[in-house]
Design a protein around this motif. Structure first.
Motif, PDB file in Angstrom:
ATOM      1  N   GLY A 110       0.788  -1.231   0.000  1.00  7.60           N
ATOM      2  CA  GLY A 110       0.000   0.000   0.000  1.00  7.60           C
ATOM      3  C   GLY A 110       0.817   1.276   0.000  1.00  7.60           C
ATOM      4  O   GLY A 110       0.285   2.348   0.294  1.00  7.60           O
ATOM      5  N   VAL A 111       2.091   1.174  -0.356  1.00  8.83           N
ATOM      6  CA  VAL A 111       2.945   2.354  -0.417  1.00  8.83           C
ATOM      7  C   VAL A 111       3.003   2.857  -1.853  1.00  8.83           C
ATOM      8  O   VAL A 111       3.292   2.094  -2.768  1.00  8.83           O
ATOM      9  CB  VAL A 111       4.371   2.038   0.081  1.00  8.83           C
ATOM     10  CG1 VAL A 111       5.263   3.269  -0.061  1.00  8.83           C
ATOM     11  CG2 VAL A 111       4.335   1.565   1.526  1.00  8.83           C
ATOM     12  N   GLU A 112       2.724   4.151  -2.038  1.00  9.85           N
ATOM     13  CA  GLU A 112       2.792   4.730  -3.379  1.00  9.85           C
ATOM     14  C   GLU A 112       4.234   5.088  -3.731  1.00  9.85           C
ATOM     15  O   GLU A 112       5.065   5.334  -2.843  1.00  9.85           O
ATOM     16  CB  GLU A 112       1.909   5.982  -3.456  1.00  9.85           C
ATOM     17  CG  GLU A 112       0.429   5.682  -3.244  1.00  9.85           C
ATOM     18  CD  GLU A 112      -0.411   6.949  -3.287  1.00  9.85           C
ATOM     19  OE1 GLU A 112       0.132   8.004  -3.682  1.00  9.85           O
ATOM     20  OE2 GLU A 112      -1.592   6.874  -2.924  1.00  9.85           O
ATOM     21  N   GLU A 113       4.506   5.122  -5.016  1.00 10.84           N
ATOM     22  CA  GLU A 113       5.879   5.319  -5.493  1.00 10.84           C
ATOM     23  C   GLU A 113       6.453   6.665  -5.057  1.00 10.84           C
ATOM     24  O   GLU A 113       7.651   6.793  -4.833  1.00 10.84           O
ATOM     25  CB  GLU A 113       5.900   5.220  -7.026  1.00 10.84           C
ATOM     26  CG  GLU A 113       7.288   5.225  -7.619  1.00 10.84           C
ATOM     27  CD  GLU A 113       7.274   5.042  -9.123  1.00 10.84           C
ATOM     28  OE1 GLU A 113       8.335   5.241  -9.742  1.00 10.84           O
ATOM     29  OE2 GLU A 113       6.207   4.711  -9.675  1.00 10.84           O
ATOM     30  N   THR A 114       5.590   7.691  -4.918  1.00  9.35           N
ATOM     31  CA  THR A 114       6.070   9.032  -4.597  1.00  9.35           C
ATOM     32  C   THR A 114       6.206   9.280  -3.100  1.00  9.35           C
ATOM     33  O   THR A 114       6.686  10.338  -2.690  1.00  9.35           O
ATOM     34  CB  THR A 114       5.104  10.082  -5.175  1.00  9.35           C
ATOM     35  OG1 THR A 114       3.782   9.853  -4.659  1.00  9.35           O
ATOM     36  CG2 THR A 114       5.060   9.993  -6.699  1.00  9.35           C
ATOM     37  N   GLN A 115       5.797   8.328  -2.272  1.00  4.78           N
ATOM     38  CA  GLN A 115       5.811   8.536  -0.827  1.00  4.78           C
ATOM     39  C   GLN A 115       7.166   8.196  -0.203  1.00  4.78           C
ATOM     40  O   GLN A 115       7.836   7.245  -0.610  1.00  4.78           O
ATOM     41  CB  GLN A 115       4.706   7.698  -0.158  1.00  4.78           C
ATOM     42  CG  GLN A 115       3.290   8.168  -0.494  1.00  4.78           C
ATOM     43  CD  GLN A 115       2.242   7.309   0.174  1.00  4.78           C
ATOM     44  OE1 GLN A 115       2.327   6.085   0.175  1.00  4.78           O
ATOM     45  NE2 GLN A 115       1.224   7.952   0.733  1.00  4.78           N
ATOM     46  N   LYS A 116       7.526   8.984   0.808  1.00  7.38           N
ATOM     47  CA  LYS A 116       8.737   8.705   1.581  1.00  7.38           C
ATOM     48  C   LYS A 116       8.410   7.607   2.594  1.00  7.38           C
ATOM     49  O   LYS A 116       7.406   7.691   3.299  1.00  7.38           O
ATOM     50  CB  LYS A 116       9.214   9.959   2.308  1.00  7.38           C
ATOM     51  CG  LYS A 116       9.785  11.019   1.392  1.00  7.38           C
ATOM     52  CD  LYS A 116      10.278  12.221   2.156  1.00  7.38           C
ATOM     53  CE  LYS A 116       9.139  13.023   2.715  1.00  7.38           C
ATOM     54  NZ  LYS A 116       9.607  14.273   3.353  1.00  7.38           N
ATOM     55  N   VAL A 117       9.272   6.601   2.641  1.00  5.25           N
ATOM     56  CA  VAL A 117       9.000   5.428   3.479  1.00  5.25           C
ATOM     57  C   VAL A 117      10.109   5.236   4.505  1.00  5.25           C
ATOM     58  O   VAL A 117      11.296   5.311   4.172  1.00  5.25           O
ATOM     59  CB  VAL A 117       8.886   4.151   2.608  1.00  5.25           C
ATOM     60  CG1 VAL A 117       8.556   2.943   3.485  1.00  5.25           C
ATOM     61  CG2 VAL A 117       7.842   4.330   1.526  1.00  5.25           C
ATOM     62  N   LEU A 118       9.710   4.992   5.734  1.00  7.50           N
ATOM     63  CA  LEU A 118      10.644   4.578   6.775  1.00  7.50           C
ATOM     64  C   LEU A 118      10.427   3.089   7.010  1.00  7.50           C
ATOM     65  O   LEU A 118       9.363   2.670   7.444  1.00  7.50           O
ATOM     66  CB  LEU A 118      10.403   5.355   8.075  1.00  7.50           C
ATOM     67  CG  LEU A 118      11.311   4.974   9.248  1.00  7.50           C
ATOM     68  CD1 LEU A 118      12.768   5.293   8.916  1.00  7.50           C
ATOM     69  CD2 LEU A 118      10.887   5.688  10.521  1.00  7.50           C
ATOM     70  N   LEU A 119      11.432   2.291   6.663  1.00 10.42           N
ATOM     71  CA  LEU A 119      11.341   0.842   6.804  1.00 10.42           C
ATOM     72  C   LEU A 119      12.073   0.428   8.080  1.00 10.42           C
ATOM     73  O   LEU A 119      13.299   0.544   8.174  1.00 10.42           O
ATOM     74  CB  LEU A 119      11.953   0.169   5.572  1.00 10.42           C
ATOM     75  CG  LEU A 119      11.959  -1.358   5.540  1.00 10.42           C
ATOM     76  CD1 LEU A 119      10.543  -1.916   5.699  1.00 10.42           C
ATOM     77  CD2 LEU A 119      12.574  -1.861   4.236  1.00 10.42           C
ATOM     78  N   ILE A 120      11.312  -0.038   9.065  1.00  8.18           N
ATOM     79  CA  ILE A 120      11.883  -0.405  10.362  1.00  8.18           C
ATOM     80  C   ILE A 120      12.068  -1.921  10.417  1.00  8.18           C
ATOM     81  O   ILE A 120      11.100  -2.675  10.246  1.00  8.18           O
ATOM     82  CB  ILE A 120      10.973   0.062  11.515  1.00  8.18           C
ATOM     83  CG1 ILE A 120      10.672   1.555  11.395  1.00  8.18           C
ATOM     84  CG2 ILE A 120      11.639  -0.225  12.863  1.00  8.18           C
ATOM     85  CD1 ILE A 120       9.682   2.071  12.423  1.00  8.18           C
ATOM     86  N   LEU A 121      13.293  -2.342  10.644  1.00  9.01           N
ATOM     87  CA  LEU A 121      13.619  -3.769  10.672  1.00  9.01           C
ATOM     88  C   LEU A 121      13.983  -4.202  12.094  1.00  9.01           C
ATOM     89  O   LEU A 121      14.539  -3.415  12.875  1.00  9.01           O
ATOM     90  CB  LEU A 121      14.783  -4.069   9.731  1.00  9.01           C
ATOM     91  CG  LEU A 121      14.610  -3.625   8.274  1.00  9.01           C
ATOM     92  CD1 LEU A 121      15.917  -3.808   7.514  1.00  9.01           C
ATOM     93  CD2 LEU A 121      13.483  -4.400   7.599  1.00  9.01           C
ATOM     94  N   GLY A 122      13.684  -5.458  12.404  1.00  6.88           N
ATOM     95  CA  GLY A 122      14.018  -5.989  13.719  1.00  6.88           C
ATOM     96  C   GLY A 122      15.494  -6.275  13.858  1.00  6.88           C
ATOM     97  O   GLY A 122      16.089  -6.094  14.920  1.00  6.88           O
ATOM     98  N   GLU A 123      16.117  -6.729  12.786  1.00  9.65           N
ATOM     99  CA  GLU A 123      17.551  -7.022  12.803  1.00  9.65           C
ATOM    100  C   GLU A 123      18.112  -6.790  11.408  1.00  9.65           C
ATOM    101  O   GLU A 123      17.389  -6.824  10.405  1.00  9.65           O
ATOM    102  CB  GLU A 123      17.812  -8.455  13.255  1.00  9.65           C
ATOM    103  CG  GLU A 123      17.122  -9.511  12.412  1.00  9.65           C
ATOM    104  CD  GLU A 123      17.299 -10.912  12.967  1.00  9.65           C
ATOM    105  OE1 GLU A 123      17.128 -11.857  12.190  1.00  9.65           O
ATOM    106  OE2 GLU A 123      17.612 -11.048  14.158  1.00  9.65           O
TER     107      GLU A 123
END
Length: 211
Positions: free
Chosen positions: A147-160
Motif C-alpha cells: 500500500g505504499v505509493e511510489e512518490t511517498q517517503k518510506v521509513l522501513l523499520i527492521l528488527g535485525e
C-alpha cells in the motif's frame, strides 16, 4: 493501544499486531516533539564553519596611502572588512550546536511520535527469507503491494540487520531503512508511510514499552 493488520509478502492480511506505548499528555505532546526534532537537527550540525576577522587575514600591515592629500577616502589597511579580500564582520566561527534533553523526555517524544503516526503504520511479516539475493525490484514491488505509493517517503523499520534487504533497499530514493533499536523522532515524523516488520514491533515494545 494501536491495533494494525499484519500483511504477508504478497500483501494479504494474515493477522493483527498491537502497539501500546505510554505517550506524553496531549497539552505537552507537540512541545516535546518539537524540542526532540530541533535537538536532533542541531546535534547533526558539524559547527565547523569558520571565517577570518581582520586580525587573522594575511597582509594589510601598512597604511595603503597617506592620510591626507590624495583625494581618496582615508584607509588604514587593505584588510578592512570594507575591502575585497578583507576580514569578515561577525562571521561564523567553530561552535558546538548540540542541545541537551533528558532521557525520559527523549523516550517520551519517541513513543509519542510513533503513536501519532499510527494511521500511516504498515506492519508486515519478516520478509528477509523472501529475498534470497539483493534485488531492488522485488522490494519495490513488495512496498506497492503493502500500500505504499511510489512518490511517498518510506521509513522501513527492521528488527535485525539483513544484508540482502539492506542492499535491495539502499538505492531506492524515498526509502530509509533503520533498525528498531535506532529509532529517532525526525525520521518517524518525516516519513509519509512507516513500514515495520513483526520483529521490529516486538523489539519496539521490548525497548520502549516501559520507562
Amino acid at each position: 493501544m494501536v491495533t494494525r493488520a499484519v500483511k504477508n509478502w504478497q500483501g494479504e492480511e494474515v493477522g493483527e499486531a498491537t502497539l501500546e506505548l505510554k505517550v506524553a499528555k496531549e497539552e505537552n505532546a507537540s512541545h516535546i516533539l518539537h524540542r526532540a526534532v530541533v535537538r536532533q537537527l542541531a546535534n547533526a550540525r558539524q559547527g565547523t564553519a569558520s571565517t577570518k576577522t581582520r586580525a587573522e587575514v594575511r597582509g594589510g600591515g601598512r597604511k595603503p596611502w597617506r592620510q591626507k592629500g590624495t583625494g581618496r577616502a582615508r584607509a588604514g589597511s587593505i584588510r578592512s572588512p570594507l575591502w575585497r579580500g578583507g576580514g569578515v564582520i561577525f562571521g561564523p566561527k567553530p561552535r558546538d550546536y548540540s542541545q541537551k534533553m533528558n532521557r525520559k523526555e527523549r523516550r517520551s517524544a519517541l513513543r509519542t511520535a510513533l503513536i501519532t503516526r499510527a494511521e500511516d503504520l504498515i506492519v508486515v511479516e519478516d520478509f528477509a527469507e523472501q529475498i534470497s539475493r539483493p534485488k531492488t525490484k522485488e522490494l519495490v514491488s513488495a512496498l506497492q503491494r503493502w500500500g505504499v505509493e511510489e512518490t511517498q517517503k518510506v521509513l522501513l523499520i527492521l528488527g535485525e540487520k539483513n544484508d540482502n534487504v539492506y542492499f535491495s533497499g539502499r538505492n531506492i530514493e524515498k526509502v530509509r531503512m533503520i533498525l528498531a533499536t535506532n529509532l529517532n523522532v525526525y525520521d518517524i515524523l518525516n516519513a509519509d508511510k512507516i513500514v515495520a516488520t513483526s520483529s521490529a514491533i516486538a523489539k519496539i515494545k521490548e525497548v520502549y514499552g516501559e520507562d
